[in-house]
Design a protein around this motif. Structure first.
Motif, PDB file in Angstrom:
ATOM      1  N   ASP A  24       0.807  -0.933  -0.035  1.00 29.77           N
ATOM      2  CA  ASP A  24       0.216  -0.181   0.039  1.00 29.77           C
ATOM      3  C   ASP A  24       0.494   1.418   0.119  1.00 29.77           C
ATOM      4  OD1 ASP A  24      -2.595  -1.331   0.002  1.00 29.77           O
ATOM      5  OD2 ASP A  24      -2.513  -1.371   1.962  1.00 29.77           O
ATOM      6  N   TYR A  25       2.402   1.371   0.919  1.00 33.54           N
ATOM      7  CA  TYR A  25       3.199   2.311   1.110  1.00 33.54           C
ATOM      8  C   TYR A  25       3.490   2.370  -0.632  1.00 33.54           C
ATOM      9  CZ  TYR A  25       6.280   5.458   2.693  1.00 33.54           C
ATOM     10  OH  TYR A  25       6.936   6.384   2.737  1.00 33.54           O
ATOM     11  N   VAL A  26       4.005   1.187  -0.604  1.00 33.64           N
ATOM     12  CA  VAL A  26       4.613   2.087  -2.146  1.00 33.64           C
ATOM     13  C   VAL A  26       3.773   2.237  -3.321  1.00 33.64           C
ATOM     14  CG1 VAL A  26       5.501   0.576  -4.215  1.00 33.64           C
ATOM     15  CG2 VAL A  26       7.023  -0.326  -1.977  1.00 33.64           C
ATOM     16  N   ILE A  27       2.464   2.098  -3.590  1.00 31.28           N
ATOM     17  CA  ILE A  27       1.526   2.231  -4.260  1.00 31.28           C
ATOM     18  C   ILE A  27       1.583   3.736  -4.414  1.00 31.28           C
ATOM     19  CG2 ILE A  27      -0.890   2.171  -5.204  1.00 31.28           C
ATOM     20  CD1 ILE A  27      -0.962  -0.413  -4.597  1.00 31.28           C
ATOM     21  N   ILE A  28       0.699   3.952  -3.404  1.00 31.47           N
ATOM     22  CA  ILE A  28       0.998   5.731  -2.669  1.00 31.47           C
ATOM     23  C   ILE A  28       2.513   6.587  -3.410  1.00 31.47           C
ATOM     24  CG2 ILE A  28       0.884   7.034  -0.546  1.00 31.47           C
ATOM     25  CD1 ILE A  28      -0.685   5.274   0.728  1.00 31.47           C
ATOM     26  N   CYS A  29       3.496   5.831  -2.904  1.00 31.45           N
ATOM     27  CA  CYS A  29       4.741   6.887  -3.429  1.00 31.45           C
ATOM     28  C   CYS A  29       5.227   6.464  -5.453  1.00 31.45           C
ATOM     29  CB  CYS A  29       5.900   5.791  -3.327  1.00 31.45           C
ATOM     30  SG  CYS A  29       6.112   6.076  -1.188  1.00 31.45           S
ATOM     31  N   GLN A  30       4.256   5.644  -5.506  1.00 27.61           N
ATOM     32  CA  GLN A  30       4.741   5.136  -7.399  1.00 27.61           C
ATOM     33  C   GLN A  30       3.354   5.659  -7.253  1.00 27.61           C
ATOM     34  OE1 GLN A  30       7.187   3.613  -7.131  1.00 27.61           O
ATOM     35  NE2 GLN A  30       6.960   3.102  -9.022  1.00 27.61           N
ATOM     36  N   VAL A  31       2.497   6.406  -7.324  1.00 31.93           N
ATOM     37  CA  VAL A  31       0.987   7.072  -8.152  1.00 31.93           C
ATOM     38  C   VAL A  31       1.557   8.375  -7.904  1.00 31.93           C
ATOM     39  CG1 VAL A  31      -0.940   8.280  -7.885  1.00 31.93           C
ATOM     40  CG2 VAL A  31      -0.650   5.864  -7.833  1.00 31.93           C
ATOM     41  N   ILE A  32       2.533   9.187  -6.744  1.00 30.80           N
ATOM     42  CA  ILE A  32       2.814  10.429  -6.298  1.00 30.80           C
ATOM     43  C   ILE A  32       4.166  10.750  -7.477  1.00 30.80           C
ATOM     44  CG2 ILE A  32       4.035  11.565  -5.210  1.00 30.80           C
ATOM     45  CD1 ILE A  32       2.442  10.681  -2.324  1.00 30.80           C
ATOM     46  N   GLU A  33       4.655   9.754  -7.603  1.00 32.64           N
ATOM     47  CA  GLU A  33       5.597   9.794  -8.482  1.00 32.64           C
ATOM     48  C   GLU A  33       5.206  10.557 -10.145  1.00 32.64           C
ATOM     49  OE1 GLU A  33       8.707   6.765 -10.989  1.00 32.64           O
ATOM     50  OE2 GLU A  33       9.382   7.517  -8.470  1.00 32.64           O
ATOM     51  N   ARG A  34       4.172   9.666 -10.233  1.00 31.82           N
ATOM     52  CA  ARG A  34       3.606   9.056 -11.863  1.00 31.82           C
ATOM     53  C   ARG A  34       3.109  10.534 -12.040  1.00 31.82           C
ATOM     54  NH1 ARG A  34       4.650   8.385 -16.925  1.00 31.82           N
ATOM     55  NH2 ARG A  34       3.245   7.790 -18.347  1.00 31.82           N
ATOM     56  N   LEU A  35       1.862  10.979 -11.059  1.00 29.89           N
ATOM     57  CA  LEU A  35       0.673  11.809 -11.128  1.00 29.89           C
ATOM     58  C   LEU A  35       1.806  13.325 -11.508  1.00 29.89           C
ATOM     59  CD1 LEU A  35      -1.730  12.125  -8.381  1.00 29.89           C
ATOM     60  CD2 LEU A  35      -2.186  11.764 -10.346  1.00 29.89           C
ATOM     61  N   ASN A  36       3.236  13.715 -11.182  1.00 26.60           N
ATOM     62  CA  ASN A  36       4.350  14.607 -10.956  1.00 26.60           C
ATOM     63  C   ASN A  36       4.392  14.378 -12.459  1.00 26.60           C
ATOM     64  OD1 ASN A  36       3.986  15.675  -8.972  1.00 26.60           O
ATOM     65  ND2 ASN A  36       5.341  14.746  -8.055  1.00 26.60           N
ATOM     66  N   GLU A  37       5.202  12.959 -13.197  1.00 26.56           N
ATOM     67  CA  GLU A  37       5.436  12.776 -14.333  1.00 26.56           C
ATOM     68  C   GLU A  37       4.537  13.231 -15.433  1.00 26.56           C
ATOM     69  OE1 GLU A  37       8.634   8.680 -12.966  1.00 26.56           O
ATOM     70  OE2 GLU A  37       6.456   8.639 -14.347  1.00 26.56           O
ATOM     71  N   ILE A  38       3.239  13.333 -15.543  1.00 29.45           N
ATOM     72  CA  ILE A  38       2.737  13.383 -16.442  1.00 29.45           C
ATOM     73  C   ILE A  38       1.293  14.851 -16.087  1.00 29.45           C
ATOM     74  CG2 ILE A  38       2.094  11.088 -16.939  1.00 29.45           C
ATOM     75  CD1 ILE A  38      -0.762  10.791 -15.285  1.00 29.45           C
ATOM     76  N   GLY A  39       1.530  15.628 -14.934  1.00 27.55           N
ATOM     77  CA  GLY A  39       1.236  16.441 -14.373  1.00 27.55           C
ATOM     78  C   GLY A  39      -0.020  16.712 -14.035  1.00 27.55           C
ATOM     79  N   MET A  40      -0.489  15.260 -14.134  1.00 21.76           N
ATOM     80  CA  MET A  40      -1.792  15.742 -13.061  1.00 21.76           C
ATOM     81  C   MET A  40      -1.661  15.933 -12.379  1.00 21.76           C
ATOM     82  SD  MET A  40      -4.545  11.986 -13.189  1.00 21.76           S
ATOM     83  CE  MET A  40      -4.345  11.527 -15.136  1.00 21.76           C
ATOM     84  N   THR A  41      -3.425  16.547 -11.966  1.00 19.16           N
ATOM     85  CA  THR A  41      -3.295  16.839 -10.508  1.00 19.16           C
ATOM     86  C   THR A  41      -4.036  15.591  -9.421  1.00 19.16           C
ATOM     87  OG1 THR A  41      -4.937  17.478  -9.913  1.00 19.16           O
ATOM     88  CG2 THR A  41      -3.046  18.967 -10.896  1.00 19.16           C
ATOM     89  N   ASP A  42      -3.945  15.870  -8.048  1.00 17.48           N
ATOM     90  CA  ASP A  42      -4.266  14.737  -7.155  1.00 17.48           C
ATOM     91  C   ASP A  42      -5.884  14.932  -6.901  1.00 17.48           C
ATOM     92  OD1 ASP A  42      -4.945  16.015  -4.563  1.00 17.48           O
ATOM     93  OD2 ASP A  42      -3.418  17.176  -5.624  1.00 17.48           O
ATOM     94  N   ASP A  43      -5.821  15.731  -7.627  1.00 14.35           N
ATOM     95  CA  ASP A  43      -8.016  16.834  -7.409  1.00 14.35           C
ATOM     96  C   ASP A  43      -8.285  15.704  -8.681  1.00 14.35           C
ATOM     97  OD1 ASP A  43      -8.145  17.262  -5.517  1.00 14.35           O
ATOM     98  OD2 ASP A  43      -7.606  19.426  -5.619  1.00 14.35           O
ATOM     99  N   GLU A  44      -7.270  16.375  -9.920  1.00 13.32           N
ATOM    100  CA  GLU A  44      -8.002  14.850 -11.724  1.00 13.32           C
ATOM    101  C   GLU A  44      -8.065  13.443 -11.022  1.00 13.32           C
ATOM    102  OE1 GLU A  44      -6.622  18.007 -14.557  1.00 13.32           O
ATOM    103  OE2 GLU A  44      -5.333  16.794 -13.623  1.00 13.32           O
TER     104      GLU A  44
END
Length: 216
Positions: A24-44
């Motif tokens: 679960d922790y790794v998924i959170i870290c990976q999602v944050i990294e990927r959001l920043n890579e593609i320019g998507m916000t957490d709200d989106e």
């Protein structure tokens, strides 16, 4: 964008505040990294998962909260984040749990975020901070008129006679139309159509996912 800050910590480990699955922790870290890579916000991302704004950041990412991405959401992440499943859960992710220490908010004006410390087997601590800027007060997003008109046409044509979630609408736009839009613009257009002023769409959370349909 969610900023990630890591720095050594000399604070000694006490009793952990949070014990969670390492996956679960790794998924959170990976999602944050990927959001920043593609320019998507957490709200989106929250919107496409059928949740209210701040769901991902305020519940999933918040270390002290017990909410985690569920299996249905994890299955959707590769499509939404445009990446292989191995980007969400890397090969070789260790089993078991991870302990988070000294979790809490951050006293950083202009930002909201969370901090925690993880310790290596040798006892070396690393403080990890996840933070994002507060939205400027009074800021508004410009309405994508082309997108709004298209959604109104879909309402008239019967597409919203059935209950639809945001991801369904997003997929239809991406596969059937060559229209340029931001996910936040789609969210705003649907919000407008649900507003008292227009009253063209109804919305309700069904089985934990927001659905939209034609108001009759």
């Amino acid at each position: 964008m969610i900023e990630v800050i890591q720095r050594p910590s000399v604070r000694k480990a006490d009793k952990p505040d949070v014990i969670m699955s390492r996956m679960d922790y790794v998924i959170i870290c990976q999602v944050i990294e990927r959001l920043n890579e593609i320019g998507m916000t957490d709200d989106e991302l929250s919107f496409l998962l059928g949740k209210a704004n701040n769901y991902v950041f305020g519940f999933i990412i918040k270390p002290s909260d017990k909410n985690r991405f569920n299996e249905d959401q994890i299955d959707l992440l590769p499509y939404i984040l445009k990446c292989p499943f191995s980007k969400i859960i890397p090969n070789g992710t260790e089993p078991g749990n991870i302990q988070l220490y000294h979790t809490g908010g951050i006293p950083d004006e202009g930002y909201k975020g969370f901090s925690h410390i993880v310790y290596s087997p040798s006892g070396e601590g690393t403080r990890i901070i996840w933070k994002k800027k507060n939205a400027p007060k009074g800021s508004t997003r410009k309405t994508n008129k082309t997108l709004l008109d298209l959604l109104k046409r879909w309402i008239n044509e019967g597409y919203f006679d059935e209950k639809r979630d945001a991801l369904e609408v997003y997929k239809k736009l991406n596969t059937e139309y060559k229209i340029v839009f931001q996910i936040s613009e789609l969210e705003k257009c649907i919000k407008i159509l649900c507003s008292i002023r227009h009253e063209l769409l109804e919305k309700e959370s069904i089985d934990g996912v927001l659905k939209y349909w034609k108001k009759v």
